[in-house]
Structure formats: structure tokens, C-alpha cells
Design an enzyme around this catalytic site. Sequence first.
Site, short mmCIF file in Angstrom:
data_model
loop_
_atom_site.label_atom_id
_atom_site.label_comp_id
_atom_site.label_asym_id
_atom_site.label_seq_id
_atom_site.Cartn_x
_atom_site.Cartn_y
_atom_site.Cartn_z
N GLY A 38 -0.14 6.06 -8.26
CA GLY A 38 -1.09 6.85 -9.06
C GLY A 38 -2.16 7.58 -8.28
N GLY A 39 -3.00 6.87 -7.54
CA GLY A 39 -4.06 7.55 -6.82
C GLY A 39 -5.16 6.61 -6.39
N SER A 76 -7.56 -0.20 -6.70
CA SER A 76 -7.10 -1.10 -5.63
C SER A 76 -7.23 -0.48 -4.25
CB SER A 76 -5.65 -1.54 -5.88
OG SER A 76 -4.80 -0.42 -6.02
N HIS A 133 2.43 -7.24 -10.96
CA HIS A 133 2.03 -6.07 -10.17
C HIS A 133 0.92 -6.34 -9.17
CE1 HIS A 133 1.41 -1.92 -9.13
NE2 HIS A 133 0.19 -1.90 -9.64
N SER A 176 0.83 -1.21 0.00
CA SER A 176 0.00 0.00 0.00
C SER A 176 0.86 1.25 0.00
CB SER A 176 -0.92 0.02 1.23
OG SER A 176 -1.77 -1.09 1.25
N HIS A 225 1.93 -5.25 -14.80
CA HIS A 225 1.89 -3.82 -15.10
C HIS A 225 2.76 -3.55 -16.31
CE1 HIS A 225 2.08 0.52 -14.67
NE2 HIS A 225 1.14 0.45 -13.74
N ARG A 248 -7.60 -5.67 -13.20
CA ARG A 248 -7.98 -4.51 -12.39
C ARG A 248 -7.83 -3.20 -13.15
NH1 ARG A 248 -5.18 -0.89 -9.35
NH2 ARG A 248 -3.22 -2.08 -9.24
N GLU A 304 -6.22 7.90 -15.87
CA GLU A 304 -5.30 6.80 -16.12
C GLU A 304 -5.87 5.85 -17.16
OE1 GLU A 304 -4.24 5.02 -12.40
OE2 GLU A 304 -3.27 6.83 -11.65
N ALA A 335 1.94 2.39 -3.63
CA ALA A 335 0.98 2.83 -4.65
C ALA A 335 1.26 4.28 -5.05
CB ALA A 335 -0.45 2.69 -4.11
N ARG A 342 -4.61 -2.36 -18.63
CA ARG A 342 -3.26 -2.85 -18.38
C ARG A 342 -2.92 -4.15 -19.09
NH1 ARG A 342 -2.78 -1.45 -11.91
NH2 ARG A 342 -2.33 0.77 -12.18
#
Length: 430
Positions: free
Chosen positions: A47-48, A368, A328, A42, A226, A363, A111, A45, A267
Site C-alpha cells: 500500500g504505502g 508499519s 498479516h 518489508s 488482514h 495497526r 486506506e 508491503a 482492519r
Amino acid sequence: MKKHSDIIIVGSGAAGLYCALQLPKEKQITIITKSSADESDSFLAQGGICVLKSDEDYDSYYEDTMRAGHYENRAESVDIMLRSSRQIIQDLIGLGVDFEKNGDKLLFTKEGGHSDSRILFHKDVTGREITSKLLAHVLARENISIYEHTVMTDLLMEDNCCYGVTLYDKNGTACSITADYTVLACGGLGGLYRHSTNFRHITGDAIAVALRHNIRLQDIDYIQIHPTTLYSKEPGRRFLISESVRGEGAILLDKDGKRFVDELLPRDLLTAKVHEQMKKDRTDFVRLSMLPIPEETIRAHFPHIYKRCLEEGYDCTKEPIPVVPAQHYFMGGIWVDRDSKTSAGHLYAVGETSCNGVHGRNRLASNSLLESLVFSKRAAEQIRTQYTPLTPPETWPDNGIGNNYESCMQAYHELVLNEIEQERKKREHE
């Protein structure tokens, strides 16, 4: 270490920490974590975290999630996640999480796989911002104890009911701790792979103990690669180049410097295109150019990525960087219902180690963190409202592990990898 706790949480990532904060303060909660409390995926991470911006965004966000998952998602879980997202964000802001803003207005980025900008972020270290704030609040709670460098080796099970866990602690001692409720928040399984963005100690331990006790699993062969991690000849954890870099305009180039793909594909599809290009070019990587992004945006939005690239000898504001796909994320896991309850009594699973069906076969970017928080909160709410103390058996049969920690972990790693391969072959024949 206490021999009994009201609730045990195995794992100190965002899901485990947030779950602990949602549980009653009068309950004694024990968190055990395999490494240091701040070494969970966690924290990595970049990106957001997604959020449903408005009711008008529902259909688009729902479709983006389902399409990325190849429509194998559990529709009920996707609906729960979307409709819960705004409350989760308000909870995080209340806990001090600092999302990027323009004045008082939250900023959103876009994204791959998203049809709109709906991702909140904190520079390029969103996971660290969220998880560190959660950890600070957990450390301030007198009813919560954290034991670091403590490994779960098994579950205490009888008649398909979980009474706690067996452990191997930092002093090299095997012991057990009973509890009324156990929550598995152990993360994924990237440590089993040579090239992964995960910490090396994240090795699917919860999947192994679930297999040991015939606890229901789902889609454990669904493992996400990823498409863009920083290339290195050395094995080990790969440095992620966030999806949001491409969302802001970065492009992928072949060996001749030509763009060869739509960078905002989901992805799995983009990974396939990158592998195809590498094979065609006979190279070990492709290149990612951030030159379409203004330099000031790179320095402000992606300072961590910019710094790491410099450390590796690349100035991403002036030249393309080499990138390669790497393991990933784990879409499968321990099957759970809408409230994160497993097929065993008094046992819950949250975060990447669980499978509530939100992600389907692949995903969607930045779902996530949101998924883990939504469903860890639901686990805590059900435990709180249905709390029933357990009376554990006075003795437990020898599970054959004892102090054989290394051999136990090696056996677990092989068990998980073999099961994944069997599931993959089974699916191919269906």
C-alpha cells in the site's frame, strides 16, 4: 565470519537496513539475515507509507491511529511517529526512493481507517521500492557486512546485558559473534501460522530468545488479520490485496453479488464482518470487486496485483476476485522505550519484532513502514550518542543448542505459540 563486531543487527528488512545507515561509518556493523537479504516482509508491503501532510492534519491522523488501536496505543510513541514522519520521507527521497507524483507534487492515497488521503506510494510495491533502495545503500557501505542464510539461535547474555548473539551459519556451523550493541530487527511471526501474508521463515525468533532470557515483552497476543488476501485452496503464504485497492473504491460482495460492509473500516473490524458474512453464506471466501476503479487506474496503480490475479485466472478489471482474511501483522513484541531500547542492557529492538505501543491493539493501515523507520533511526541515534564499548566474558556457558538447529527452532516455535495462547487466556480473564 568476524568473531566481534561493533554492532550486530539481526534482520535485513527496512528497520534493520535503515538503522545501519544511520549509524556512524567508522563503526563495523554486521547484519545477519535468516534468508536472502531481499526476502524480508518489508519487501512485500504494497500500500504505502503514511506521512503527516501538514500541522493541520495532526489531530486527524493522531485520532485515526488511536481509534484503530482501540485507544490502547502509547500516546507518546504515536506523537513521536507523527512529528518525525516528514523528516523520514525527506530521508527516503534523499536515498532515491521514488514516490508517485503529479509533476513535482507528491500524490497521496487513502486506506481503511484513515479520514484523509495521507499515504505516499510507489505503484503497489511501495515496500519493495523503499527496502531495495535501502539495501543498495547498505551494500555500498564498506563498514557494513551482510551474512545471508544465517540464523540467530540465542543471545549472549550476562547480568541482563547483551554481548552479542549465537548463530547457525549457512555452512551448518554453530558459532557466536560478540558486539558492543545488538539490534533485533527480525520481523514478525507469520511463519508460525498456516495462512499468512508473511514469508515462511519469519517465525518470531526474537520473541523466543527474549522469553529465554526474561526480556520484557508486551501484548504478544495482539496479532492482526488482514481482511483481504487472494483466496487459494493451497496452504502457504497468502498474496495480499492491498488496503489501498479499497481506498480507491473497490467493494466487497457476498455470494449473491451484493455489497455487505463499509470497506474502509479498520482492519480488525472489517475482518470480523468478512468472517461473519462467510459464515452466513457458508463459503470459504467473499469477493472483492475492483470494477468501480477505472481500468487505467488499476493497471497504473496496482500493476503487481493485476498481474498476480491474471496468473491465478482472474481479470480484476472485468470480474470480482475471491478474497479471505489471513494473518498479516504483529502489533506486540519485545517491549521498548521511546528510543527502541529493550529492558536489557546494550540491546535494542526495531520494526515488527518490537513493541513501542504505536499500534495499540490494531495497526492502522500503512503505519508499519513509517513506525519501523522512525524508531530504528531513534535507536541508531541513541547508540551513536551513548556509545560505550563492552568487554565480554572470556568464556560462555553451553546454551545447549550447538548444532541442533532444527530442534532449537521447533522448540522456539512451540515456546512462542504457547506464550501467545497463555497471554490470550490471561487477557480473557482480566
